[in-house]
Each structure stands twice: as C-alpha cells, then as structure tokens.
Design an enzyme around this catalytic site. Structure first.
Site, short mmCIF file in Angstrom:
data_model
loop_
_atom_site.label_atom_id
_atom_site.label_comp_id
_atom_site.label_asym_id
_atom_site.label_seq_id
_atom_site.Cartn_x
_atom_site.Cartn_y
_atom_site.Cartn_z
N SER A 1 0.97 -1.14 -0.04
CA SER A 1 -0.06 0.00 -0.10
C SER A 1 0.87 1.21 -0.11
O SER A 1 1.10 1.92 1.01
CB SER A 1 -1.12 0.09 1.39
OG SER A 1 -2.02 -1.08 1.18
N GLY B 1 0.36 4.30 -1.15
CA GLY B 1 -0.21 5.45 -0.78
C GLY B 1 -0.15 5.71 0.54
O GLY B 1 0.00 6.82 0.98
N ASP B 2 -0.57 4.53 1.33
CA ASP B 2 -0.63 4.52 2.86
C ASP B 2 0.81 4.81 3.32
O ASP B 2 0.85 5.99 4.21
CB ASP B 2 -1.25 3.49 3.48
CG ASP B 2 -2.67 3.56 3.36
OD1 ASP B 2 -3.22 4.40 3.29
OD2 ASP B 2 -3.28 2.05 3.09
N THR B 3 1.65 4.09 3.20
CA THR B 3 3.06 4.46 3.70
C THR B 3 3.70 5.65 3.26
O THR B 3 4.22 6.17 4.07
CB THR B 3 3.95 3.23 3.49
OG1 THR B 3 3.98 3.04 2.09
CG2 THR B 3 3.43 2.01 4.15
N GLY C 1 1.94 8.53 5.49
CA GLY C 1 2.43 8.19 6.51
C GLY C 1 3.75 8.76 6.82
O GLY C 1 4.07 9.57 7.89
#
Length: 397
Positions: free
Chosen positions: A169, A171-173, A176
């Site tokens: 993922s 986009g998530d990491t 973050g």
C-alpha cells in the site's frame, strides 16, 4: 531497554489512527524514541491487528511491525467520558496523529481549535484521502483511491492491460512518511513560535509529489505518460533481464556506463550509431534490451552480478523475501531485525530507517496487546483504581 539516546526521547504522541497511513506515521516517530500511545475502542481493535492475506495465530503479520514501540490504551471516543479522558491526555502530549474521515474529531468535540485551547503546543497530524479542505474532503479515502487520483495507478502495469497496483500500500505508507516529516517540521517551528499547528497530509497529494514531471509534460507539451511495464520509455538500458536461474536489474543508460556494459558483453554496441548515444538508445530500446537479454540468458545470476560489479555497471538481484533474509549486505546493516512477540515468538522484520550515527532509532518493544497499557496510562493521568473500574463497567475503557 537500551541506554542509547533516541532523537525523539521525551516526545509523547497520541495515535488515534487505524490501519496503515496514520499508524505508519506513529511507527516512524516511535522508531526514533517517541512514546506513542495508540488509542483503540474497547472491544473494537484496530483492524490492522488481524488484516493480511497471511496470518499466524489470527494475527496479521504487518501488525508486529506497524504496532511496534507503541502502548495501547482502550478508550471510547464516542462518549463524553472517553472524550474527557482524551482531553486529559492531550494536556500531556506533544503530537496527536489521526486518520479519521475529516470532521470526525470535530463531531466528538476534539477538533484542533478545542485541542489547542487545552494545549497550545500540540502538533496535530491529520491524515486523510483528500485533505481537510476542498469539495471532496468529506469523502472516504483509501490508498487505492488516492493512488488513482494522484496519477500513480494509471502508470503501473503493462500498456495493453488495465492499470495494476504495487503489491504493497504505497499511498498509505508514503502519506504516513509525509505526515511524520510534516510533524517534525511543525515541532521545529514550535521551537521558534511556542505554538503547535495542524499538519494536513492527503494521500492523493502525497502520490502527486512522487509524479516527477508528469504534469508539466502534459500541460506544456501535450504528452501523457503511459504504462510501460518494466522499463522507463527512452531510458535504456535500464530494466529487468533474465538469467539462467533468475532475474537481475541492470541500469547502464549513461554513455560511460553503457560503454562498460558493451565491453563486458564482448560487443561493439557502444560504437554502433544506433546505441552510441542516450537518445539513440532510447529510439532503439526494445532491440537493445533483447540483445542484453540474449547475453544474460547464457549466464547465472551470480556470473552477471559479479561481472557487472567488476566493470562498475549498476546491477542487482530482483529479490523476494527469501533472498532478502539470506542477503549478507542486508544482514550487515541490520536492515532486517528480529523482535520478540509474546504470541508469534521471534519475528523478523525490516529495521529502522534512516540510520543516524549519534542518535539512532531502534525497536524497544513489540506490538502491544489491546488495552495492555490502559491502567498504567490512566494512573499517570490521576485516575485511581475505583475510577478505572467504573470506567470499565460503563464501557469507556
């Protein structure tokens, strides 16, 4: 516990997020010494505890990583008593990280304006799909949607197929990571102003930040980047090449590097006008890649890697987890560490990055059990045992 000084020692972080984007920000801060208090609803743990295609003992194997270095406090933020406890906790905190849909904190009476009245020095990192403002800010946003809106998904995959996705993922990491970077900037600014602020990290904007010159290419030249599989169009040679026993990546698109590659393959490619310059190689990329593949197929990965190293040509293996666990360089740099988990035992996982010479990060504890630190945290906030028992009876913690 180690005696090594961590760069964020003494920093208290409240993590209200779940799944990946917000908690990955918390993980990064915790890796470098921050005390991260993860808030989860009683009986409704972060789904990341059990998510993933591969589990052991019903535990998702990403959880020991993204939950490391954190304390777990159960707290029902949908009721006034839970909100009051969070406000007490905010008084002691430096950072609050959340990745709820925009407007959720405000509905709970925990919006930035109210939190800054309680603690003007608080840095609030807000992670969402579309950001805290704008006509689409109210939408739910997962990484997949943000990757598509930000232009990444269109570029992944083979040109004759539907857009693909990376196996993680991104986009998530990435978001973050940007949220953690923004948090550190806000903390640095706080040293000058004495005031905290809001860090607004949107998934789609994070993805856009990695899109290089994609936007001006279209706006100024009318060029739309397309999916190109394992290559970068007109950047050659730079791709995946098959050996007799596996795959390697070779990058030799600069003229000097290509001349070395040509010599080590025993060819006169570097003197051929079709391949002698960067632009010429770009025009004849497919033919050049085919010729290099014909050479690599005749040899083992070990031979190709050694030959490239001897000639100063960038080359590396296409690793899977198995190869990474066996890689001597990865081991020498502690890029994979082992952390003891109370259920899973000895868990290998990626280490702490980047590496700081004087105040390195580290992993002090595995992921916590749900509510493992609730009593301890409530006690530090002044709640006695009778009060804690009452909160449990009422489902507040």
């Amino acid at each position: 516990m180690t005696d090594t000084k961590r760069p964020l020692d003494g920093l208290r972080v409240i993590e209200l997020g779940q799944l990946i984007a917000g908690p990955f920000c918390g993980q990064l801060l915790g890796d470098f010494g921050a005390e991260v208090i993860k808030v989860e609803a009683p009986g409704l743990p972060d789904p990341a505890r059990g998510w993933g295609a591969v589990k052991k003992d019903d535990i998702g194997l990403f959880w020991p990583i993204i939950g490391r270095n954190k304390k777990s406090l159960t707290l029902n933020l949908r009721v006034e008593e839970g909100q009051a406890i969070l406000r007490d906790l905010v008084k002691t905190a430096d950072v609050l990280v959340e990745n709820f849909r925009p407007g959720t904190l405000e509905r709970w009476g925990l919006g930035p304006e109210l939190l800054h009245e309680i603690n003007p020095r608080l840095v609030i990192a807000r992670v969402s799909g579309y950001g805290q403002t704008g006509p689409e800010s109210h939408k739910a946003g997962y990484a997949s949607v943000g990757e598509a809106k930000g232009g990444l998904r269109y570029l992944i995959g083979e040109p004759d197929r539907l857009p693909a996705r990376a196996g993680v993922s991104l986009g998530d990491t990435m978001t973050g990571t940007f949220a953690a970077l923004g948090t550190m900037m806000a903390l640095f600014a706080r040293e000058k102003s004495g005031k905290g602020q809001v860090v607004d990290a949107a998934i789609y904007e994070t993805v856009m930040a990695f899109m290089e010159s994609l936007i001006p290419e279209y706006a100024l030249m009318g060029h739309t980047r397309e999916r190109s599989g394992p290559i970068l169009p007109r950047i050659a040679p730079s791709g995946v090449y098959p050996c007799s026993d596996g795959l390697v990546i070779i990058g030799a698109n600069q003229d000097t590097l290509f001349r070395r590659l040509s010599a080590m393959c025993g060819t006169d490619w570097a003197d051929d006008p079709r391949y002698a310059t960067h632009d010429a190689r770009g025009e004849n990329q497919a033919e050049l890649d085919d010729m290099i593949s014909d050479w690599t197929r005749q040899h083992t990965m070990a031979h190709v890697l050694a030959t490239c190293e001897e000639n100063g040509v960038p080359c590396g293996p296409v690793n899977r987890a198995k190869e990474m666990l066996e890689d001597a360089h990865i081991a020498a740099r502690d890029a994979i560490i082992r952390v003891s988990h109370p259920v899973l035992g000895d868990v290998p996982m990626q280490g702490v990055f980047p590496k700081l010479t004087d105040t390195p990060g580290g992993v002090e504890a595995s992921s916590p059990g749900l509510g493992e630190h609730t009593d301890m945290i409530l006690t530090t906030l002044g709640y006695d045992s009778d009060q804690q028992a009452g909160l449990r009876e009422r489902g507040v913690v």
